[in-house]
Structures are given as C-alpha cells and as structure tokens.
Design a protein around this motif. Structure first.
Motif, PDB file in Angstrom:
ATOM      1  N   ASP A  64       0.825  -1.208   0.000  1.00  9.97           N
ATOM      2  CA  ASP A  64       0.000   0.000   0.000  1.00  9.97           C
ATOM      3  C   ASP A  64       0.860   1.259   0.000  1.00  9.97           C
ATOM      4  OD1 ASP A  64      -2.004   1.819   0.156  1.00  9.97           O
ATOM      5  OD2 ASP A  64      -2.766   1.216   2.112  1.00  9.97           O
TER       6      ASP A  64
ATOM      7  N   PRO B  85       8.161   0.712  -5.063  1.00  7.22           N
ATOM      8  CA  PRO B  85       7.794   0.336  -6.435  1.00  7.22           C
ATOM      9  C   PRO B  85       8.923   0.494  -7.448  1.00  7.22           C
ATOM     10  CG  PRO B  85       5.989   1.518  -5.409  1.00  7.22           C
ATOM     11  CD  PRO B  85       7.133   1.576  -4.434  1.00  7.22           C
TER      12      PRO B  85
ATOM     13  N   HIS C 118       0.677  -5.528 -10.318  1.00  7.51           N
ATOM     14  CA  HIS C 118      -0.362  -4.724 -10.957  1.00  7.51           C
ATOM     15  C   HIS C 118      -0.902  -3.714  -9.956  1.00  7.51           C
ATOM     16  CE1 HIS C 118      -0.267  -8.422 -13.362  1.00  7.51           C
ATOM     17  NE2 HIS C 118      -0.661  -7.668 -14.372  1.00  7.51           N
ATOM     18  N   ARG C 119      -1.227  -2.546 -10.448  1.00 10.11           N
ATOM     19  CA  ARG C 119      -1.837  -1.530  -9.587  1.00 10.11           C
ATOM     20  C   ARG C 119      -3.341  -1.738  -9.505  1.00 10.11           C
ATOM     21  NH1 ARG C 119       1.159   2.407  -7.451  1.00 10.11           N
ATOM     22  NH2 ARG C 119       3.183   2.869  -8.410  1.00 10.11           N
ATOM     23  N   SER C 120      -3.865  -1.602  -8.300  1.00  9.84           N
ATOM     24  CA  SER C 120      -5.305  -1.625  -8.097  1.00  9.84           C
ATOM     25  C   SER C 120      -5.773  -0.179  -8.046  1.00  9.84           C
ATOM     26  CB  SER C 120      -5.638  -2.342  -6.775  1.00  9.84           C
ATOM     27  OG  SER C 120      -7.016  -2.298  -6.518  1.00  9.84           O
ATOM     28  N   MET C 121      -6.471   0.256  -9.073  1.00  2.00           N
ATOM     29  CA  MET C 121      -6.801   1.673  -9.231  1.00  2.00           C
ATOM     30  C   MET C 121      -7.962   2.087  -8.327  1.00  2.00           C
ATOM     31  SD  MET C 121      -4.439   2.623 -11.177  1.00  2.00           S
ATOM     32  CE  MET C 121      -4.993   4.301 -11.491  1.00  2.00           C
TER      33      MET C 121
ATOM     34  N   PRO D 248      -2.194   7.808  -9.211  1.00  4.32           N
ATOM     35  CA  PRO D 248      -2.046   6.354  -9.319  1.00  4.32           C
ATOM     36  C   PRO D 248      -0.878   5.803  -8.531  1.00  4.32           C
ATOM     37  CG  PRO D 248      -1.430   7.459 -11.375  1.00  4.32           C
ATOM     38  CD  PRO D 248      -2.102   8.485 -10.522  1.00  4.32           C
ATOM     39  N   GLU D 249       0.124   6.639  -8.256  1.00  2.00           N
ATOM     40  CA  GLU D 249       1.282   6.153  -7.494  1.00  2.00           C
ATOM     41  C   GLU D 249       0.910   5.794  -6.054  1.00  2.00           C
ATOM     42  OE1 GLU D 249       1.161  10.644  -7.021  1.00  2.00           O
ATOM     43  OE2 GLU D 249       0.874   9.181  -8.640  1.00  2.00           O
TER      44      GLU D 249
ATOM     45  N   CYS E 237      -1.945   4.126  -5.346  1.00  2.00           N
ATOM     46  CA  CYS E 237      -2.839   2.964  -5.404  1.00  2.00           C
ATOM     47  C   CYS E 237      -2.111   1.682  -4.994  1.00  2.00           C
ATOM     48  CB  CYS E 237      -3.404   2.809  -6.814  1.00  2.00           C
ATOM     49  SG  CYS E 237      -4.536   4.138  -7.289  1.00  2.00           S
TER      50      CYS E 237
ATOM     51  N   LEU F 208      -0.576  -2.077  -4.715  1.00  2.00           N
ATOM     52  CA  LEU F 208       0.113  -2.947  -5.663  1.00  2.00           C
ATOM     53  C   LEU F 208      -0.166  -4.398  -5.305  1.00  2.00           C
ATOM     54  CD1 LEU F 208       3.660  -1.278  -5.831  1.00  2.00           C
ATOM     55  CD2 LEU F 208       1.791  -1.021  -7.466  1.00  2.00           C
TER      56      LEU F 208
ATOM     57  N   ALA G  39      -6.220  -7.331  -8.620  1.00  2.00           N
ATOM     58  CA  ALA G  39      -6.098  -5.876  -8.501  1.00  2.00           C
ATOM     59  C   ALA G  39      -7.430  -5.201  -8.831  1.00  2.00           C
ATOM     60  CB  ALA G  39      -4.987  -5.366  -9.418  1.00  2.00           C
TER      61      ALA G  39
END
Length: 333
Positions: A41, A54, A67-70, A78-79, A81, A83, A134
């Motif tokens: 997180d 990251p 993968h990012r969970s938006m 988005p940075e 969000c 992972l 994600a």
C-alpha cells in the motif's frame, strides 16, 4: 508489545516467516489453481531507498509481476494505489523471488503498530491472477453510503480488516470473493489468517456475485470504526513506549476502549489516549470512580483543561484509589 532489540525482532520475523511459508505451502497443496500474492500500500509508503519501493520492484532480478489496483479516490494519483505483487503462480516450482517473500515479512512485522499504517497489507491465496485480483480490490473497496453516496473503504489494510471481520463478518466475506485465505501481521506481531467459510464444494464465491450491502446504520457504524483507528494506533504507540504489552486481538480491543473514551465525552487526543491506556492497565471501572466522573463532567464545559490536568491535582491516595476502583456491579475477577 514491548520494545525489542534487533535479535528479538529478527526472531519474530523468522517465526512469522516460518508460519507463513507453511500456511502458503498448504494453500498451494489444497488447490493447485491458487496464486500467492502480496498486497503493498503506497498510501502508507516506504522510503525511496527501501527494496520494496515500487521503483525497486521494477528492477528486481529475477523480475516480479505486479499490478496496480486503481482506487476510485486515487485516480489522479495512481502512485498511491495498492500494488498486487505475485509471489507464486500455478505451475511454478517455487517462489520466483525467495528474498522478496522474506522482505515483505520483515516490513510487515516492523510496521505492524506504526501510526503511519502498514505498507505490507497481507499475503493472499486466490484463484485470481494479479490483474484480476487488482481489479477486485478496486471494485470491492467502493462502499455506498445512503447520504453521502459512494466512498472508498480500503478494507484490505490489516487494522481495518481486523475490525471488519470481527464486527461485520458477512460483509467481509463478500469482499473476499475467490480468496481462500488472507494472512496479515497484527499489532502484536502475530500472524493472523482470515478465511471465508466454505461456499459449495469449491470453497469459492462466484466472482460475479453482488457485493453484500450494508444498511445505512451499519455503514455509519463502519465509518465510525474507521475514524477511531488513528487514536487506537496512538494508544498502541504510547503503550509500546511505556514497555507495556498490548492485549490479545489488539485492533478490536483498542477500538473498544477508544470508543469508551468517546462515549464519555472525550475527543482530545491526549485525553483519549490517557483514558484508553488506563482502561487497559488499571481496573476496567477506573473511570466510574466519583472523582473521575466529576472530572469528566467538568470537562464537558471547557476546552482549556484535560483529564490529566484535573486528576493531577489530587493526592496520591486518591489516585491510588482510582487506579484500583471497582464498581459495585463489576463481575468478580
């Protein structure tokens, strides 16, 4: 939880790592279709030089998939969000990056009681691949409120998950769609597991099922629980600094005493922490002592004093009496 030296911390990390490895191996044996992911997180970030940052994940050898969970509330950032990092995929002979697994345990143990929140949220056995999982986190984090509309509840954070599972298990299970088990490190540095009850023969909830809604009253209660988390973390930090042990199931127990402080009209951070610590270290009825009750009444009409200010003006004999006070209706110990 007491302050520990480096050797003691390393022993805890090794114990948690051993327990987790055994549990993950069992999850893979039970269902060969299971992936193993870890959720990170960035909203509770690590330092730029940390190996789990990251930027460093992208450079690891061997390479790792994430993968990012938006999150709906972080679309413009988005940075921040979550992972989803895949540690194991069906058919792998072992973990692609053994060191990565140990690093996530180390971070989870070191950050479990941090007021800044946990970066490592947990390890998950699921039939969903990283991209699917994600998306699931993003969708399941949206909570509809009858008055204020849609909000985002990051239920995957360890402290929040512990409260939701205890208070609203059916709601929690609906968020754990297609997940056989979710492991996290609690504030006592202990490995905990959340496993939804069996559904049908495959222990799987249909991914297309509607996420279980809550009533308006329940939604309000959930948000109230979430608002108390910071104060609970401050109580834990104060107890840790004082060399005092946290109670079992700390997230739930700390929330209970913080809620008691609110119910007694205390909202200032210093008073809430003082009240909650006394509930955990003195008699459970200490605040029912007439002197404390009078102090609480006096505070209702002013913002200039604190509960500690008022009680500090009493003699040691009175303070000792307060510390050991038990009301007439207390259950015998």
């Amino acid at each position: 939880m007491e302050i520990m030296n480096n050797d003691a911390v390393r022993n805890v990390v090794n114990d948690v790592s051993d327990q987790l490895r055994r549990a993950l191996f069992q999850a893979r044996e039970v269902n060969a279709a299971n992936y193993i992911h870890v959720v990170l997180d960035p909203n509770h970030p690590v330092a730029p030089f940390d190996s789990l940052h990251p930027d460093h994940l992208e450079q690891r050898v061997p390479s790792v998939k994430f993968h990012r969970s938006m999150r709906a509330d972080f679309q413009h950032q988005p940075e921040l969000c979550p992972l989803v990092v895949t540690l194991y995929s069906p058919g792998d002979r072992g973990y692609r990056d053994e060191e990565l697994l140990l690093e996530t345990v180390d971070n989870a143990v070191s950050r479990c009681a941090s007021v800044n929140g946990s970066y490592v949220c947990g390890w998950i056995a699921t039939t969903l691949n990283g991209e699917e999982f994600a998306r699931h986190i993003a969708v399941s984090s949206i909570l509809s409120h009858p008055l204020s509309g849609r909000k985002v509840l990051p239920w995957f954070e360890p402290h929040r998950l512990a409260l939701i599972v205890d208070r609203y298990p059916s709601f929690a299970w609906s968020r754990l769609t297609n997940i056989s088990s979710w492991w996290f490190v609690d504030m006592l540095q202990q490995l905990r597991v959340v496993s939804p009850p069996e559904v049908g023969r495959n222990n799987i909830i249909d991914a297309r099922s509607t996420l279980l809604p809550l009533s308006g009253r329940q939604v309000s209660a959930v948000w109230d629980d979430q608002r108390r988390i910071r104060e609970a973390k401050l109580v834990a930090m104060a107890m840790r600094k004082a060399g005092l042990s946290l109670p079992e199931f700390p997230e739930v127990t700390l929330d209970k005493v913080v809620r008691q402080a609110y119910e007694n009209g205390l909202y200032g951070q210093q008073d809430v922490v003082f009240f909650a610590m006394n509930c955990l270290t003195l008699s459970e009825d200490w605040f029912l002592h007439p002197v404390v009750q009078a102090a609480l009444e006096a505070l209702a009409g002013t913002d200039e004093l604190t509960l500690t200010d008022i009680l500090a003006g009493h003699s040691d004999a009175v303070l000792h009496e307060i510390a050991s006070y038990e009301s007439a209706g207390s259950a015998p110990k």
